[in-house]
Design a protein around this motif. Structure first.
Motif, PDB file in Angstrom:
ATOM      1  N   THR A   1      -7.220 -74.654 -54.555  1.00 41.63           N
ATOM      2  CA  THR A   1      -6.786 -75.161 -53.254  1.00 41.63           C
ATOM      3  C   THR A   1      -7.843 -76.118 -52.705  1.00 41.63           C
ATOM      4  O   THR A   1      -9.030 -75.810 -52.698  1.00 41.63           O
ATOM      5  N   GLY A   2      -7.382 -77.286 -52.253  1.00 41.32           N
ATOM      6  CA  GLY A   2      -8.296 -78.261 -51.682  1.00 41.32           C
ATOM      7  C   GLY A   2      -8.293 -79.562 -52.460  1.00 41.32           C
ATOM      8  O   GLY A   2      -7.595 -79.714 -53.474  1.00 41.32           O
ATOM      9  N   ASP A   3      -9.066 -80.504 -51.971  1.00 38.53           N
ATOM     10  CA  ASP A   3      -9.159 -81.815 -52.604  1.00 38.53           C
ATOM     11  C   ASP A   3      -9.820 -81.698 -53.974  1.00 38.53           C
ATOM     12  O   ASP A   3     -10.778 -80.941 -54.141  1.00 38.53           O
ATOM     13  N   PRO A   4      -9.324 -82.441 -54.965  1.00 42.28           N
ATOM     14  CA  PRO A   4      -9.911 -82.349 -56.311  1.00 42.28           C
ATOM     15  C   PRO A   4     -11.414 -82.623 -56.335  1.00 42.28           C
ATOM     16  O   PRO A   4     -12.134 -82.042 -57.161  1.00 42.28           O
ATOM     17  N   ASP A   5     -11.892 -83.484 -55.463  1.00 47.50           N
ATOM     18  CA  ASP A   5     -13.312 -83.819 -55.440  1.00 47.50           C
ATOM     19  C   ASP A   5     -14.080 -83.089 -54.338  1.00 47.50           C
ATOM     20  O   ASP A   5     -15.267 -83.358 -54.125  1.00 47.50           O
ATOM     21  N   GLY A   6     -13.397 -82.165 -53.648  1.00 47.95           N
ATOM     22  CA  GLY A   6     -14.033 -81.473 -52.545  1.00 47.95           C
ATOM     23  C   GLY A   6     -14.356 -80.030 -52.873  1.00 47.95           C
ATOM     24  O   GLY A   6     -14.297 -79.586 -54.028  1.00 47.95           O
ATOM     25  N   ALA A   7     -14.718 -79.297 -51.846  1.00 51.45           N
ATOM     26  CA  ALA A   7     -15.074 -77.889 -51.990  1.00 51.45           C
ATOM     27  C   ALA A   7     -13.812 -77.044 -52.119  1.00 51.45           C
ATOM     28  O   ALA A   7     -12.726 -77.451 -51.699  1.00 51.45           O
ATOM     29  N   PRO A   8     -13.929 -75.837 -52.688  1.00 51.23           N
ATOM     30  CA  PRO A   8     -12.796 -74.904 -52.668  1.00 51.23           C
ATOM     31  C   PRO A   8     -12.359 -74.683 -51.217  1.00 51.23           C
ATOM     32  O   PRO A   8     -13.184 -74.677 -50.297  1.00 51.23           O
ATOM     33  N   MET A   9     -11.068 -74.461 -51.024  1.00 55.76           N
ATOM     34  CA  MET A   9     -10.524 -74.375 -49.663  1.00 55.76           C
ATOM     35  C   MET A   9      -9.678 -73.125 -49.511  1.00 55.76           C
ATOM     36  O   MET A   9      -8.824 -72.842 -50.346  1.00 55.76           O
ATOM     37  N   LYS A  10      -9.924 -72.363 -48.442  1.00 56.03           N
ATOM     38  CA  LYS A  10      -9.082 -71.215 -48.168  1.00 56.03           C
ATOM     39  C   LYS A  10      -7.745 -71.664 -47.596  1.00 56.03           C
ATOM     40  O   LYS A  10      -7.639 -72.756 -47.007  1.00 56.03           O
ATOM     41  N   VAL A  11      -6.727 -70.848 -47.760  1.00 58.96           N
ATOM     42  CA  VAL A  11      -5.430 -71.110 -47.153  1.00 58.96           C
ATOM     43  C   VAL A  11      -5.582 -70.958 -45.641  1.00 58.96           C
ATOM     44  O   VAL A  11      -6.376 -70.143 -45.155  1.00 58.96           O
ATOM     45  N   GLY A  12      -4.802 -71.712 -44.875  1.00 65.09           N
ATOM     46  CA  GLY A  12      -4.984 -71.766 -43.431  1.00 65.09           C
ATOM     47  C   GLY A  12      -4.540 -70.543 -42.667  1.00 65.09           C
ATOM     48  O   GLY A  12      -4.704 -70.488 -41.446  1.00 65.09           O
ATOM     49  N   THR A  13      -3.960 -69.554 -43.341  1.00 61.99           N
ATOM     50  CA  THR A  13      -3.648 -68.279 -42.716  1.00 61.99           C
ATOM     51  C   THR A  13      -4.254 -67.183 -43.578  1.00 61.99           C
ATOM     52  O   THR A  13      -4.759 -67.449 -44.670  1.00 61.99           O
ATOM     53  N   SER A  14      -4.224 -65.945 -43.094  1.00 58.58           N
ATOM     54  CA  SER A  14      -4.858 -64.843 -43.826  1.00 58.58           C
ATOM     55  C   SER A  14      -3.949 -64.379 -44.961  1.00 58.58           C
ATOM     56  O   SER A  14      -3.424 -63.258 -44.964  1.00 58.58           O
ATOM     57  N   ILE A  15      -3.783 -65.251 -45.939  1.00 56.36           N
ATOM     58  CA  ILE A  15      -2.766 -65.045 -46.959  1.00 56.36           C
ATOM     59  C   ILE A  15      -3.002 -63.783 -47.780  1.00 56.36           C
ATOM     60  O   ILE A  15      -2.047 -63.099 -48.169  1.00 56.36           O
ATOM     61  N   ALA A  16      -4.262 -63.427 -48.062  1.00 52.28           N
ATOM     62  CA  ALA A  16      -4.529 -62.227 -48.853  1.00 52.28           C
ATOM     63  C   ALA A  16      -4.105 -60.978 -48.094  1.00 52.28           C
ATOM     64  O   ALA A  16      -3.470 -60.069 -48.653  1.00 52.28           O
ATOM     65  N   ASP A  17      -4.441 -60.911 -46.814  1.00 54.49           N
ATOM     66  CA  ASP A  17      -4.010 -59.787 -45.991  1.00 54.49           C
ATOM     67  C   ASP A  17      -2.488 -59.726 -45.890  1.00 54.49           C
ATOM     68  O   ASP A  17      -1.883 -58.657 -46.021  1.00 54.49           O
ATOM     69  N   LEU A  18      -1.880 -60.870 -45.639  1.00 54.63           N
ATOM     70  CA  LEU A  18      -0.452 -60.887 -45.337  1.00 54.63           C
ATOM     71  C   LEU A  18       0.403 -60.588 -46.561  1.00 54.63           C
ATOM     72  O   LEU A  18       1.360 -59.814 -46.486  1.00 54.63           O
ATOM     73  N   VAL A  19       0.078 -61.180 -47.700  1.00 47.80           N
ATOM     74  CA  VAL A  19       0.892 -60.910 -48.879  1.00 47.80           C
ATOM     75  C   VAL A  19       0.693 -59.474 -49.341  1.00 47.80           C
ATOM     76  O   VAL A  19       1.635 -58.832 -49.836  1.00 47.80           O
ATOM     77  N   THR A  20      -0.510 -58.932 -49.162  1.00 46.32           N
ATOM     78  CA  THR A  20      -0.733 -57.533 -49.501  1.00 46.32           C
ATOM     79  C   THR A  20       0.105 -56.631 -48.598  1.00 46.32           C
ATOM     80  O   THR A  20       0.688 -55.636 -49.050  1.00 46.32           O
TER      81      THR A  20
END
Length: 415
Positions: free
Chosen positions: A157-176
């Protein structure tokens, strides 16, 4: 308590020992479906998300309010002997207990599965954890940001030349949380068939890893780990955002049929004769060239103009809305997806309702998120038949005897 006789989980009792997001999101969905959800909270401060903010609405955390509707709050100290005995009594009449403490915590408090099953042989225990109940990482705490990274989702997630990027919502909490509510429903169906309860578990790492789908498939097929692609699709183009004169839109030209229509609609029919873009694989391989051609075209017109033009031609497209625009979207408002509940402290609280519909009916009205310990006496009376003055120093036990209320809290801890 709302009337839920028409809801599919009407009559199901859920004892909710969860806090923060993943577990509360799961139990909120069970409450949305009609279950009677009793939220057990530590008497002094309650669920720690009650203190997450800003913003606060009359002192109540907007964060907490967003994931705790359709529940009743019962203030009990799980670490006390009286609290443990009360929870075991509640579990004795519950259908489901759901928790998201670290593995081993409930056992330490005398509330593990064996203790719960001794109180109720048909009980279902759903445990949410960061990394699972077993394995070398089982004892690690589970936080959304950490699991987004550990699961590989941030790396793609994120720009190919940029830093890793978290999803803009608490996706790990929510999908769990969504998986946990699904697990509870499956366990209830199993119990209906076999008469037996049991344990079900959902790990945040397992849940997030399951979302890798085609990314994991690409690795298993090639041995190469997919990398960040920004907003582009690995096999489809154009299938990405484009800047227009007053904002951004998404365009999804998902197949060759759409490609031919798309070129005509945007006034670039000559692209149909360009062999670089003749097929979907070629368009994907020559994406950079294609975007360089399309970017100035899209920049010439407004968002509303492009959405109308592309939409009328049947080309998949959509606005990139702000949260404000979503919360006020006519499509959601007209379908009853933006609801309001009258909170005893915060007044009219708005939220996005459950997305599931039965027989094409809109979601039923919801009860507001509870204040800390708001329903303690009500719950002990409803579930256990315990009477007496909720503000007294004692409460009537299940046998009618009187025992100290150490570890229990009155209906209004702030009073």
């Amino acid at each position: 308590m709302r009337s839920s006789d028409r809801e599919p989980l009407s009559g199901v009792k859920v004892l909710d020992l969860c806090r923060v997001v993943s577990g509360p999101f799961a139990t909120m969905h069970l409450g949305d479906l009609g279950a009677d959800v009793v939220k057990i909270e530590e008497p002094r401060h309650g669920d720690e998300s009650r203190r997450y903010g800003p913003p606060f609405i009359a002192g109540e955390s907007a964060y907490f309010l967003s994931v705790n509707r359709n529940k009743r709050s019962c203030a009990i100290d799980l670490k006390s002997s009286a609290g443990r005995d009360t929870v075991l009594a509640l579990a004795g009449v519950a259908d489901v207990v759901i928790e998201n403490f670290r593995p081993g915590t409930l056992e330490k408090w005398g509330l593990g599965f064996e203790a719960l099953r001794n109180s109720n042989p048909r009980i279902i225990l759903c445990s949410i954890s960061g990394f699972g109940q077993t394995g070398p990482d089982a004892d690690r705490p589970g936080y959304d940001l950490i699991l987004q990274g550990e699961s590989g989702v941030m790396d793609i997630t994120g720009d190919p030349d940029g830093a890793p990027m978290k999803v803009g919502t608490s996706i790990a909490d929510l999908v769990t949380g969504l998986y946990a509510s699904q697990a509870v429903l499956a366990a209830l169906m199993r119990r209906q068939r076999t008469g037996e309860g049991g344990r079900v578990g959902v790990s945040m790492l397992d849940a997030m890893a399951s979302l890798l789908t085609f990314n994991a498939g690409m690795f298993f097929a090639s041995g190469e780990s997919p990398t960040r692609r920004g907003n582009v699709h690995p096999t489809i183009s154009p299938y990405e955002p484009f800047r227009v004169s007053d904002g951004w839109i998404n365009v999804g030209v998902a197949n060759d049929k759409f490609w031919s229509i798309f070129c005509e609609v945007i006034g670039r029919a000559a692209l149909l004769g360009d062999q670089r873009f003749a097929t979907a694989p070629r368009r994907a391989s020559n994406r950079d060239d294609l975007v360089r051609i399309l970017a100035p075209v899209f920049a010439q017109r407004t968002r509303a103009d492009w959405l109308a033009t592309l939409g009328q031609a049947g080309i998949p497209c959509g606005a990139i809305n702000t949260v404000k625009e979503v919360c006020e979207a006519p499509q959601l408002v007209e379908r009853g997806m933006v609801q309001t509940a009258d909170h005893p402290v915060s007044g009219a609280v708005r939220f996005i309702a459950r997305p599931i519909r039965f027989d094409d009916r809109p979601p039923a009205p919801s009860t507001p998120p509870p204040t800390l310990g708001q329903h303690t006496s009500e719950i002990l009376s409803d579930w256990l038949g315990w009477g007496g003055d909720a503000h007294a120093d004692h409460h009537a036990g299940p046998s009618g005897s009187t025992s100290k209320r150490q570890g229990l809290m009155s209906d209004n801890p702030a009073a």
